[in-house]
Design an enzyme around this catalytic site. Structure first.
Site, PDB file in Angstrom:
ATOM      1  N   GLY A 247       0.786  -1.296   0.003  1.00  0.00           N
ATOM      2  CA  GLY A 247      -0.010  -0.013  -0.096  1.00  0.00           C
ATOM      3  C   GLY A 247       0.960   1.427   0.076  1.00  0.00           C
ATOM      4  O   GLY A 247       0.579   2.091  -0.929  1.00  0.00           O
ATOM      5  N   HIS A 248       1.787   1.331   0.785  1.00  0.00           N
ATOM      6  CA  HIS A 248       2.788   2.311   0.942  1.00  0.00           C
ATOM      7  C   HIS A 248       3.434   2.548  -0.489  1.00  0.00           C
ATOM      8  O   HIS A 248       3.693   3.514  -0.916  1.00  0.00           O
ATOM      9  CB  HIS A 248       3.874   2.157   1.856  1.00  0.00           C
ATOM     10  CG  HIS A 248       3.188   2.042   3.644  1.00  0.00           C
ATOM     11  ND1 HIS A 248       3.266   0.970   4.126  1.00  0.00           N
ATOM     12  CD2 HIS A 248       2.696   3.219   4.000  1.00  0.00           C
ATOM     13  CE1 HIS A 248       2.742   1.455   5.247  1.00  0.00           C
ATOM     14  NE2 HIS A 248       2.262   2.705   5.075  1.00  0.00           N
TER      15      HIS A 248
ATOM     16  N   LYS B  81      -6.361   5.917   0.396  1.00  0.00           N
ATOM     17  CA  LYS B  81      -7.839   6.130   0.773  1.00  0.00           C
ATOM     18  C   LYS B  81      -8.205   5.301   1.859  1.00  0.00           C
ATOM     19  O   LYS B  81      -9.116   5.152   2.163  1.00  0.00           O
ATOM     20  CB  LYS B  81      -8.656   5.603  -0.677  1.00  0.00           C
ATOM     21  CG  LYS B  81      -8.673   6.987  -1.613  1.00  0.00           C
ATOM     22  CD  LYS B  81      -9.588   6.710  -2.664  1.00  0.00           C
ATOM     23  CE  LYS B  81      -9.690   7.632  -3.705  1.00  0.00           C
ATOM     24  NZ  LYS B  81     -10.803   7.440  -4.727  1.00  0.00           N
ATOM     25  N   LYS B  82      -7.381   4.166   2.191  1.00  0.00           N
ATOM     26  CA  LYS B  82      -7.766   3.282   3.221  1.00  0.00           C
ATOM     27  C   LYS B  82      -7.948   4.104   4.542  1.00  0.00           C
ATOM     28  O   LYS B  82      -8.923   3.948   5.326  1.00  0.00           O
ATOM     29  CB  LYS B  82      -6.593   2.364   3.455  1.00  0.00           C
ATOM     30  CG  LYS B  82      -6.978   0.974   4.322  1.00  0.00           C
ATOM     31  CD  LYS B  82      -6.201   0.495   5.094  1.00  0.00           C
ATOM     32  CE  LYS B  82      -6.717   0.389   6.464  1.00  0.00           C
ATOM     33  NZ  LYS B  82      -5.624   0.927   7.506  1.00  0.00           N
TER      34      LYS B  82
ATOM     35  N   SER C  59      -0.225  -1.902   8.105  1.00  0.00           N
ATOM     36  CA  SER C  59       0.550  -2.465   9.022  1.00  0.00           C
ATOM     37  C   SER C  59       0.144  -3.286  10.161  1.00  0.00           C
ATOM     38  O   SER C  59       0.793  -4.067  10.913  1.00  0.00           O
ATOM     39  CB  SER C  59       1.495  -0.950   9.516  1.00  0.00           C
ATOM     40  OG  SER C  59       1.987  -0.371   8.716  1.00  0.00           O
ATOM     41  N   ARG C  60      -1.233  -2.845  10.547  1.00  0.00           N
ATOM     42  CA  ARG C  60      -1.712  -3.478  11.951  1.00  0.00           C
ATOM     43  C   ARG C  60      -2.113  -4.830  11.506  1.00  0.00           C
ATOM     44  O   ARG C  60      -2.540  -5.817  12.215  1.00  0.00           O
ATOM     45  CB  ARG C  60      -2.844  -2.715  12.309  1.00  0.00           C
ATOM     46  CG  ARG C  60      -2.235  -1.138  12.924  1.00  0.00           C
ATOM     47  CD  ARG C  60      -3.409  -0.800  13.847  1.00  0.00           C
ATOM     48  NE  ARG C  60      -2.739   0.115  14.819  1.00  0.00           N
ATOM     49  CZ  ARG C  60      -2.731   1.763  14.492  1.00  0.00           C
ATOM     50  NH1 ARG C  60      -3.278   2.042  13.238  1.00  0.00           N
ATOM     51  NH2 ARG C  60      -2.247   2.507  15.217  1.00  0.00           N
TER      52      ARG C  60
END
Ligand code: PAF
Length: 279
Positions: A32-33, A145-146, A183-184
């Protein structure tokens, strides 16, 4: 690629950098990053990625200490993705007086949705992002957008405070199951990981109903909440809102977003799904 940890060095680099696209992160980088970095590269001469786990956006009892710090692996990924600079300041560098004295206070939207259970979170985000913007002086900044509410708060902040920075929203990256990358997700057990796509599945079910013409939004929210709770989640909220303002959706709205936060085991996950009825 350079790794810079002081504000003075970053400012010196910035003077000769041309246009800059900025990707603020808290590290522990995933695909995502990387999508944010790839988007950033399209918009400027140089890309700066900040890695800073910001204490003032975490509440009491949240995961600030536990939050994964993986600078070495992050640097490898960013080198491959073609970032130019990692800005990785210490807490002392960002908050030299210990406590921050001036804050950026977002409007009441900060107390809704995630803000209901995370008081002060968006104030902490808006404040650190403003500090990072003042340090990096980017032309554009990319946000996923997450974190839809964060994106809305920061887009409005930039407009309201006349910051000369274009905010670029980037689509959520998902695992093949549909789970939004975060990341979580690393906190999830193997069993929870199997179950984790249920959150997105509920959002998809609501979206399908809305596309079919249903406008009883309260019922849709309650049904999805009950379904997830039944599956062992603890739903924080599932809400259908206007995509641009994040106000409660009305039955005539065309651009809608369904937002959710729910806890699986000990991990709080968020997700959202946009529905555009105008085409
Ligand atoms: O989305 C995040 O990772 C953080 O909230 C941000 C924008 C880097 C601010 O600390």
């Amino acid at each position: 690629m350079q790794i810079i940890s002081t504000i003075a060095q970053l400012r010196a680099w910035r003077k000769q950098a041309g246009t800059v696209a900025f990707v603020p992160t808290m590290g522990n980088l995933h695909a995502g990053h990387m999508a944010l970095v790839h988007e950033a590269k399209k918009h400027a001469d140089k890309v700066v990625v900040s890695i800073f786990v910001n204490p003032i956006q975490f509440g009491q009892g949240e995961d600030f200490e536990q939050y994964p710090r993986t600078l070495e692996q992050d640097a490898e990924k960013l080198q491959q993705a073609g970032a130019d600079v990692i800005f990785a300041p210490s807490v002392q560098e960002m908050y030299p007086h210990g406590a921050q004295q001036y804050f950026v206070e977002p409007p009441p939207l900060q107390n809704e949705l995630c803000g209901r259970t995370r008081p002060g979170h968006f104030r902490g985000v808006a404040t650190v992002v403003t500090k990072l913007f003042n340090i990096v002086q980017p032309n554009v900044a990319c946000f996923g957008k997450k974190d839809y509410q964060q994106l809305a708060v920061l887009t409005a902040m930039v407009q309201d405070l006349n910051m000369d920075i274009r905010i670029i929203p980037v689509a959520t990256e998902r695992a093949s199951s549909g789970l939004a990358l975060s990341s979580r997700n690393g906190y999830l057990s193997a069993e929870e990981l199997q179950q984790s796509a249920q959150l997105y599945q509920q959002l998809q079910a609501i979206a399908a109903d809305i596309i079919q013409g249903r406008r009883d939004f309260d019922v849709l929210e309650q049904t999805a909440t009950a379904a997830l709770n039944q599956l062992g989640w603890r739903v924080d909220y599932i809400e259908i809102r206007q995509a641009n303002t994040l106000q409660k959706a009305q039955c005539t709205d065309q651009e809608i977003v369904i937002l959710a936060a729910a806890v699986l085991g000990r991990t709080r996950l968020i997700d959202n799904l946009e529905v555009n009825l105008s085409h």
